[in-house]
Structure formats: C-alpha cells, structure tokens
Write a protein that holds these residues in place. Sequence first.
Motif, PDB file in Angstrom:
ATOM      1  N   VAL A 190       0.845  -1.192   0.000  1.00 29.25           N
ATOM      2  CA  VAL A 190       0.000   0.000   0.000  1.00 29.25           C
ATOM      3  C   VAL A 190       0.882   1.244   0.000  1.00 29.25           C
ATOM      4  CG1 VAL A 190      -1.811  -1.251   1.240  1.00 29.25           C
ATOM      5  CG2 VAL A 190      -0.220   0.199   2.525  1.00 29.25           C
ATOM      6  N   ARG A 191       0.269   2.409  -0.238  1.00 25.72           N
ATOM      7  CA  ARG A 191       1.059   3.645  -0.341  1.00 25.72           C
ATOM      8  C   ARG A 191       1.621   4.063   1.008  1.00 25.72           C
ATOM      9  NH1 ARG A 191       4.389   6.528  -1.296  1.00 25.72           N
ATOM     10  NH2 ARG A 191       4.484   8.420  -2.568  1.00 25.72           N
ATOM     11  N   ILE A 192       0.766   4.107   2.027  1.00 21.97           N
ATOM     12  CA  ILE A 192       1.186   4.487   3.379  1.00 21.97           C
ATOM     13  C   ILE A 192       0.414   3.633   4.379  1.00 21.97           C
ATOM     14  CG2 ILE A 192       1.249   6.299   5.142  1.00 21.97           C
ATOM     15  CD1 ILE A 192       1.394   8.366   2.921  1.00 21.97           C
ATOM     16  N   ALA A 193       1.127   3.066   5.337  1.00 27.59           N
ATOM     17  CA  ALA A 193       0.515   2.397   6.484  1.00 27.59           C
ATOM     18  C   ALA A 193       1.226   2.922   7.723  1.00 27.59           C
ATOM     19  CB  ALA A 193       0.656   0.883   6.385  1.00 27.59           C
ATOM     20  N   THR A 194       0.489   3.591   8.593  1.00 31.49           N
ATOM     21  CA  THR A 194       1.105   4.247   9.743  1.00 31.49           C
ATOM     22  C   THR A 194       0.284   3.952  10.991  1.00 31.49           C
ATOM     23  OG1 THR A 194       1.975   6.369  10.533  1.00 31.49           O
ATOM     24  CG2 THR A 194      -0.160   6.424   9.420  1.00 31.49           C
ATOM     25  N   SER A 195       0.647   4.550  12.094  1.00 31.16           N
ATOM     26  CA  SER A 195      -0.112   4.434  13.335  1.00 31.16           C
ATOM     27  C   SER A 195       0.035   5.721  14.125  1.00 31.16           C
ATOM     28  CB  SER A 195       0.382   3.264  14.182  1.00 31.16           C
ATOM     29  OG  SER A 195      -0.235   3.263  15.465  1.00 31.16           O
ATOM     30  N   TYR A 196      -1.088   6.264  14.574  1.00 29.41           N
ATOM     31  CA  TYR A 196      -1.070   7.457  15.417  1.00 29.41           C
ATOM     32  C   TYR A 196      -0.951   7.105  16.899  1.00 29.41           C
ATOM     33  CZ  TYR A 196      -2.656  10.541  11.587  1.00 29.41           C
ATOM     34  OH  TYR A 196      -2.765  11.271  10.426  1.00 29.41           O
ATOM     35  N   ARG A 197      -0.996   5.818  17.232  1.00 31.81           N
ATOM     36  CA  ARG A 197      -1.061   5.374  18.624  1.00 31.81           C
ATOM     37  C   ARG A 197      -2.252   6.012  19.329  1.00 31.81           C
ATOM     38  NH1 ARG A 197       2.780   2.547  20.811  1.00 31.81           N
ATOM     39  NH2 ARG A 197       2.137   3.293  22.854  1.00 31.81           N
ATOM     40  N   CYS A 198      -3.303   6.254  18.571  1.00 34.38           N
ATOM     41  CA  CYS A 198      -4.517   6.867  19.114  1.00 34.38           C
ATOM     42  C   CYS A 198      -5.684   6.518  18.201  1.00 34.38           C
ATOM     43  CB  CYS A 198      -4.353   8.384  19.223  1.00 34.38           C
ATOM     44  SG  CYS A 198      -5.837   9.231  19.805  1.00 34.38           S
ATOM     45  N   ALA A 199      -6.462   5.516  18.588  1.00 35.89           N
ATOM     46  CA  ALA A 199      -7.596   5.100  17.761  1.00 35.89           C
ATOM     47  C   ALA A 199      -8.588   6.233  17.568  1.00 35.89           C
ATOM     48  CB  ALA A 199      -8.282   3.890  18.400  1.00 35.89           C
TER      49      ALA A 199
END
Length: 274
Positions: A190-199
């Motif tokens: 995918v282009r970008i897979a990230t996590s904000y650590r905040c649902a």
Amino acid sequence: MTKTVDIAALANVLQEAAYKEILPRFRNLGSGDVRMKSEAIDLVTEADEAAERLIKARVAEFAPDALFVGEETVAAEPELLYKIADADLAIIVDPIDGTFNYAAGLSLFGVMASVVSKGETIAGIIYDPLGNDWVIAEKGSGAWFCRADGTQDRLACAASVSLENLVGCASTTYYAQDDRRLVMGNMSKVRIATSYRCAAHEYRGFAAGHFHFLMYQKLMPWDHLAGTLIAQEAGAYAARFDGSPYLPQHVDGGLLLAPDRDTWEELRREVFTV
C-alpha cells in the motif's frame, strides 16, 4: 424496546471532563502521575482516572440505570467486560485514548464514549479536547463532525483506490513476532501504512475521508465501539478478520475497516492474512 441516552448530554460530559481534568494536566504531569499497567507502552495517568471518575458521576445523574464500563474501572473490575452483551443499556468510556501520546506531551489524544443496548452499539462519540469538537454517530442517522458553535458537517469515508495507492493506519503491536514481520512486509503493497497510537484520531480521520483503511487486533470495547459505528455510519465496511460482524462483547479476532467490501477483501487477502 431499545434504550438510549441523551447523546448531547453525554457529549457535554466528555467536554467537561477534558476541561476540568485532562487539559489542566496536559504537559503538567509529575513523575508520580504516570504509571505503567501491563507494559511500558500501556500507561495510565492521574488525568485518566480523574476524568473517568467525573464522567461516571455525571452519567449516573442522567442515566442512573446504565451499566458504566470505563477502561480504568475495568482494570479493577474485569468482570464488567462480560456484562456488556446482556445489558439493557451500557455506556462505555475511554477517558483518554492515546494515553502514551498524552503522557509524552503529544497532542494526539481524545475522549471516547459509546452506547450499547442489548448487545448492539447504538451511538458513539469521539471528542478532541484540543480542537474542542466532536465526531458523533447514532445508528441509522449518519456520522457528523460537530463544532462547539453548534455547526456540523456530515462525514463520508473516502472512495476506494487501487491497492498501491491506499493510505491507512494499522496496529501490529499484538501480532506474534513472525506474523508481525510478514504483515509489515505486506504493508509495502500500500502507499502508506502508519499508526497514530490513538484510535480516536485514526477513526476521526478515516470517517472524514482522509484514510482508506484501519486495522486493529486487540478489540477492547472502549477503543473501537464508538469509532466503528461512526465509520459505518460514514459508509465504511467493517468486519473482524474472519468476516464476522464486530460486536460489543468481542475482545479479539482482529478488525479491518475499508471504504467497501471489495477493498476490505483485497486488504485482508494481500496484506493482513497470516
């Protein structure tokens, strides 16, 4: 008959908790105000506990018969989790979602609440204390971005795009090490897979059309009930990894959200199968 609560009153309670207990402590926590729970990335602060106490007390005033399930309350009374599915009315609260960020002085944190009646999520609220605004959904009534001045906009998920152009958030924390290695490799598709650590902010961004997918493994109700309903009311397709609906009593089985079922199936097959 499905029971409900005054959603506006619940939204105001989340705002009050933020104003009185959360924001005054933001970037002002002392060394003894932050404690580790299960591991170093699982924290609780004095603000979490104080905000939950305030929310619980206010909820008791306008919904005295509701089962109150808060993240910090469940830490002391785990049996509350098993009462949600059968409750006539339950209010489930995360006083600070993104506690790790909050404790680090980062601005990505929120306050979440959901309303469950007879095993069905019927309302969800995600409040951003710093923006002083809400994302709110009641089942069958759409998802809405609501400002403090009373104005609101209807939310809609993004249209799907090809796999290589998808942008989303994925939490791989609870995969076994070998599975995590596989999934993280697959995410290069995918282009970008990230996590904000905040649902809270991940769901807000998804429902507003800024992401194409969200993926989680651990399904504690205070983390995902509100956001999943909001996303579905914004047009998303959501299901556990085996294709079954995500319900209030589920705490595992994974959760994947996408703009439509075809994109969901492609992501499950190409990226998140282990």
